[in-house]
Design a protein around this motif. Structure first.
Motif, PDB file in Angstrom:
ATOM      1  N   VAL A  18      80.636  57.204  62.802  1.00 22.54           N
ATOM      2  CA  VAL A  18      81.930  57.552  62.384  1.00 22.54           C
ATOM      3  C   VAL A  18      82.538  57.021  63.695  1.00 22.54           C
ATOM      4  O   VAL A  18      83.760  56.582  63.273  1.00 22.54           O
ATOM      5  CB  VAL A  18      82.026  59.041  62.614  1.00 22.54           C
ATOM      6  N   PHE A  19      81.711  57.156  65.039  1.00 20.40           N
ATOM      7  CA  PHE A  19      82.763  56.703  66.130  1.00 20.40           C
ATOM      8  C   PHE A  19      82.740  54.644  65.865  1.00 20.40           C
ATOM      9  O   PHE A  19      84.200  54.525  66.107  1.00 20.40           O
ATOM     10  CB  PHE A  19      82.094  57.034  67.318  1.00 20.40           C
ATOM     11  N   ALA A  20      81.639  54.629  64.953  1.00 23.45           N
ATOM     12  CA  ALA A  20      81.946  53.336  64.563  1.00 23.45           C
ATOM     13  C   ALA A  20      83.669  52.962  63.894  1.00 23.45           C
ATOM     14  O   ALA A  20      84.082  51.906  63.940  1.00 23.45           O
ATOM     15  CB  ALA A  20      80.686  52.409  63.998  1.00 23.45           C
ATOM     16  N   GLN A  21      84.139  53.225  63.532  1.00 24.47           N
ATOM     17  CA  GLN A  21      85.494  53.731  62.108  1.00 24.47           C
ATOM     18  C   GLN A  21      86.385  53.140  62.728  1.00 24.47           C
ATOM     19  O   GLN A  21      87.432  53.039  63.037  1.00 24.47           O
ATOM     20  CB  GLN A  21      85.027  54.620  60.888  1.00 24.47           C
ATOM     21  N   THR A  22      86.266  54.494  63.722  1.00 17.75           N
ATOM     22  CA  THR A  22      87.414  55.282  64.053  1.00 17.75           C
ATOM     23  C   THR A  22      87.325  53.814  65.600  1.00 17.75           C
ATOM     24  O   THR A  22      88.494  53.836  66.740  1.00 17.75           O
ATOM     25  CB  THR A  22      87.410  56.517  65.294  1.00 17.75           C
ATOM     26  N   LYS A  56      84.897  70.304  61.828  1.00 14.87           N
ATOM     27  CA  LYS A  56      85.671  69.815  62.383  1.00 14.87           C
ATOM     28  C   LYS A  56      85.114  69.473  64.394  1.00 14.87           C
ATOM     29  O   LYS A  56      85.604  68.234  64.972  1.00 14.87           O
ATOM     30  CB  LYS A  56      86.897  70.297  62.432  1.00 14.87           C
ATOM     31  N   THR A  57      84.654  70.006  64.122  1.00 10.24           N
ATOM     32  CA  THR A  57      84.335  70.425  65.942  1.00 10.24           C
ATOM     33  C   THR A  57      82.919  69.665  66.284  1.00 10.24           C
ATOM     34  O   THR A  57      83.141  68.891  66.885  1.00 10.24           O
ATOM     35  CB  THR A  57      83.895  72.047  66.488  1.00 10.24           C
ATOM     36  N   PHE A  58      82.026  69.635  65.445  1.00  9.12           N
ATOM     37  CA  PHE A  58      81.024  68.779  65.499  1.00  9.12           C
ATOM     38  C   PHE A  58      81.592  67.256  65.494  1.00  9.12           C
ATOM     39  O   PHE A  58      80.228  66.663  66.110  1.00  9.12           O
ATOM     40  CB  PHE A  58      79.645  69.172  64.056  1.00  9.12           C
ATOM     41  N   THR A  86      77.793  67.390  69.582  1.00  9.87           N
ATOM     42  CA  THR A  86      76.676  68.758  70.210  1.00  9.87           C
ATOM     43  C   THR A  86      75.962  67.394  71.408  1.00  9.87           C
ATOM     44  O   THR A  86      76.069  66.937  71.509  1.00  9.87           O
ATOM     45  CB  THR A  86      75.189  69.013  69.738  1.00  9.87           C
ATOM     46  N   PRO A  87      75.152  68.798  72.736  1.00  8.66           N
ATOM     47  CA  PRO A  87      74.928  67.531  74.028  1.00  8.66           C
ATOM     48  C   PRO A  87      74.186  66.731  73.777  1.00  8.66           C
ATOM     49  O   PRO A  87      74.676  65.771  74.649  1.00  8.66           O
ATOM     50  CB  PRO A  87      74.452  68.658  74.848  1.00  8.66           C
ATOM     51  N   LYS A  88      73.508  66.846  72.944  1.00  2.22           N
ATOM     52  CA  LYS A  88      72.364  66.106  71.998  1.00  2.22           C
ATOM     53  C   LYS A  88      72.981  64.596  71.136  1.00  2.22           C
ATOM     54  O   LYS A  88      72.736  63.793  71.136  1.00  2.22           O
ATOM     55  CB  LYS A  88      71.087  66.132  71.548  1.00  2.22           C
ATOM     56  N   ASN A  89      74.061  64.805  70.655  1.00  2.00           N
ATOM     57  CA  ASN A  89      74.818  64.669  69.693  1.00  2.00           C
ATOM     58  C   ASN A  89      75.949  64.464  69.493  1.00  2.00           C
ATOM     59  O   ASN A  89      76.881  65.151  68.631  1.00  2.00           O
ATOM     60  CB  ASN A  89      74.104  65.081  68.179  1.00  2.00           C
ATOM     61  N   ARG A  90      76.597  63.547  70.831  1.00  2.00           N
ATOM     62  CA  ARG A  90      78.305  63.669  71.044  1.00  2.00           C
ATOM     63  C   ARG A  90      78.769  62.592  69.670  1.00  2.00           C
ATOM     64  O   ARG A  90      78.285  62.359  69.129  1.00  2.00           O
ATOM     65  CB  ARG A  90      78.710  63.046  71.883  1.00  2.00           C
ATOM     66  N   GLY A  91      80.356  63.427  69.908  1.00  2.00           N
ATOM     67  CA  GLY A  91      81.229  63.371  68.412  1.00  2.00           C
ATOM     68  C   GLY A  91      82.060  61.849  69.393  1.00  2.00           C
ATOM     69  O   GLY A  91      81.955  61.771  70.060  1.00  2.00           O
ATOM     70  N   ARG A 135      82.667  60.306  72.761  1.00  2.00           N
ATOM     71  CA  ARG A 135      81.825  58.537  72.477  1.00  2.00           C
ATOM     72  C   ARG A 135      83.355  57.096  73.201  1.00  2.00           C
ATOM     73  O   ARG A 135      83.333  56.012  72.883  1.00  2.00           O
ATOM     74  CB  ARG A 135      81.504  58.325  71.129  1.00  2.00           C
ATOM     75  N   ARG A 136      84.735  57.868  73.002  1.00  2.00           N
ATOM     76  CA  ARG A 136      85.997  56.770  73.428  1.00  2.00           C
ATOM     77  C   ARG A 136      85.767  55.838  75.075  1.00  2.00           C
ATOM     78  O   ARG A 136      84.159  56.865  75.785  1.00  2.00           O
ATOM     79  CB  ARG A 136      86.702  57.531  73.998  1.00  2.00           C
ATOM     80  N   TYR A 137      86.196  54.938  74.903  1.00  2.00           N
ATOM     81  CA  TYR A 137      86.424  54.592  76.570  1.00  2.00           C
ATOM     82  C   TYR A 137      86.782  55.246  77.427  1.00  2.00           C
ATOM     83  O   TYR A 137      87.529  56.557  76.926  1.00  2.00           O
ATOM     84  CB  TYR A 137      86.787  53.301  76.508  1.00  2.00           C
ATOM     85  N   GLU A 138      85.734  55.059  78.679  1.00  2.00           N
ATOM     86  CA  GLU A 138      86.269  56.323  80.038  1.00  2.00           C
ATOM     87  C   GLU A 138      86.843  55.450  80.641  1.00  2.00           C
ATOM     88  O   GLU A 138      86.170  54.488  81.079  1.00  2.00           O
ATOM     89  CB  GLU A 138      85.188  56.427  80.267  1.00  2.00           C
TER      90      GLU A 138
END
Ligand SMILES: Nc1ncnc2c1ncn2[C@@H]1O[C@H](COP(=O)(O)OP(=O)(O)OP(=O)(O)O)[C@@H](O)[C@H]1O
Length: 203
Positions: A128-132, A157-159, A164-169, A173-176
């Motif tokens: 999902v992140f790869a697409q955004t 939506k929240t997921f 989750t802490p082990k599986n971030r949305g 995953r955005r740039y920091e």
């Protein structure tokens, strides 16, 4: 910049044999189109000294060509409660496309929907992140971007956005961006964005 036929280089989901082939073809078309536009403008390249800016501009134009508004659909796997109550899934991916969704209605008829991309139950957070990611990159070039999740309660939506802490949305995953501001005064440096009381003075 782009002539009327620019829609010719936008992916056509109706006729795509394979997403990868289509994406490569699309990018080739865009490159050809850009080359032609640049030569039409007669030496346009010479007027742009900063290659990096030009690269960014082209990158963001490709993003725009793919669509300023993109709609992705994600459907989650059945949860334990749904499985134990004997519920079944009424949605399915259209096997020939990565952008098609099929919904089985109560009268057993089927409805097809098309999105820019569909993530099935096996679609992970990384996919999902790869697409955004390309859209998020545009923020660094000064573009305003908004990503939001919409859907019925309990659909994920929240997921998707937080995870989750082990599986971030997506949000995690955005740039920091890290910013620090140093003051140099009397040969002493001080980070003025950090609270003075907790920050030892560095020399
Ligand atoms: N793709 C997925 N894979 C596995 N579990 C998922 C997925 N999407 C959602 N879930 C799980 O389903 C449950 C509901 O998801 P979530 O809380 O994200 O829904 P929501 O749309 O934010 O709901 P609400 O609108 O009520 O806040 C959570 O336990 C979540 O971990």
């Amino acid at each position: 910049m782009f002539p009327q036929n620019c829609k010719d280089v936008v992916p056509n989901h109706d006729s795509k044999p394979s997403p990868t082939t289509d994406a490569v073809k699309t990018l080739e078309n865009i490159t050809t189109q850009l080359d032609s536009d640049v030569s039409d403008k007669g030496g346009y390249w010479k007027e742009v000294p900063d290659e990096l800016s030009e690269q960014k501009r082209l990158y963001n134009e490709v993003i725009e060509l793919k669509g300023n508004i993109r709609v992705f659909c994600r459907f989650r796997p059945l949860n334990q409660t749904e499985i134990s109550s004997g519920s079944g899934s009424v949605v399915g991916l259209e096997s020939s496309l990565d952008s098609g969704l099929q919904v089985i209605c109560s009268d057993s008829s089927k409805k097809q929907f098309k999105f820019d991309h569909v993530f099935g139950p096996e679609g992970n957070q990384e996919a999902v992140f790869a697409q955004t990611k390309p859209i998020v990159s545009s923020v660094l070039d000064g573009y305003n971007v908004c990503i939001f999740a919409y859907g019925q309660t309990g659909t994920g939506k929240t997921f998707t956005m937080e995870g989750t802490p082990k599986n971030r949305g997506v949000n995690f995953r955005r740039y920091e961006l890290c910013v620090s501001m140093l003051e140099v005064n009397n040969e002493k440096t001080r980070d003025i964005l950090v609270d003075n009381t907790n920050q030892p003075t560095k020399k």
